[in-house]
Design an enzyme around this catalytic site. Structure first.
Site, PDB file in Angstrom:
ATOM      1  N   LYS A 268     -10.779   5.623   1.821  1.00 35.45           N
ATOM      2  CA  LYS A 268      -9.816   4.915   0.975  1.00 35.45           C
ATOM      3  C   LYS A 268     -10.629   4.154  -0.069  1.00 35.45           C
ATOM      4  CE  LYS A 268      -6.152   2.960   2.823  1.00 35.45           C
ATOM      5  NZ  LYS A 268      -5.165   2.021   3.406  1.00 35.45           N
TER       6      LYS A 268
ATOM      7  N   GLU B 258       0.834  -1.209   0.000  1.00 38.31           N
ATOM      8  CA  GLU B 258       0.000   0.000   0.000  1.00 38.31           C
ATOM      9  C   GLU B 258       0.866   1.256   0.000  1.00 38.31           C
ATOM     10  OE1 GLU B 258      -3.808   0.116   2.496  1.00 38.31           O
ATOM     11  OE2 GLU B 258      -2.520  -1.319   3.534  1.00 38.31           O
TER      12      GLU B 258
END
Length: 134
Positions: free
Chosen positions: A113, A36
């Site tokens: 997100k 990520e």
């Protein structure tokens, strides 16, 4: 400390004026996993800054209000400047900066997100926090 948590929030119930910035999209490198942080992802930020807009409304003068362009720049510098492991920490950092830099009595910060790194089909995962000036 400049802010307190929403559980201790005592905002004047008559103050309903808000500066709104909704749907600010960013590509940034946050997350718990190394992938990520390395690959990055899409984040959407919404903020509300609670403040008295009476003077700005009656005087029609930018110096009497909070510039949402400046608010956007503050958010962009934070979200694209440093990597955070948790969106909670990112949201808290944004809230503290907004209270420090602008005349808002309280702020709401929502960080989403899109999509979250999980084995599911969801639009987003995120947090929403409310903080007020002490």
């Amino acid at each position: 400390m400049l802010i307190e948590s929403s559980r201790d929030l005592h905002v004047n119930p008559w103050m309903t004026d808000k500066i709104l910035l909704s749907g600010a999209h960013f590509f940034a490198h946050h997350g718990v996993g190394d992938d990520e942080q390395r690959l990055g992802g899409r984040y959407v930020v919404d903020v509300e800054l609670h403040c008295d807009l009476t003077r700005a409304a009656s005087g029609d003068n930018l110096s009497d209000t909070i510039s949402y362009s400046d608010v956007y720049r503050t958010i962009r510098e934070i979200i694209q400047g440093k990597s955070f492991r948790l969106v909670e920490t990112l949201a808290e950092t944004i809230a503290q900066a907004l209270l420090s830099d602008y005349s808002a009595e309280s702020v709401m910060v929502r960080v989403k997100k899109q999509p979250p790194p999980m084995d599911a089909i969801v639009d987003y995962a995120g947090v929403e926090i409310t903080r007020q000036r002490k």
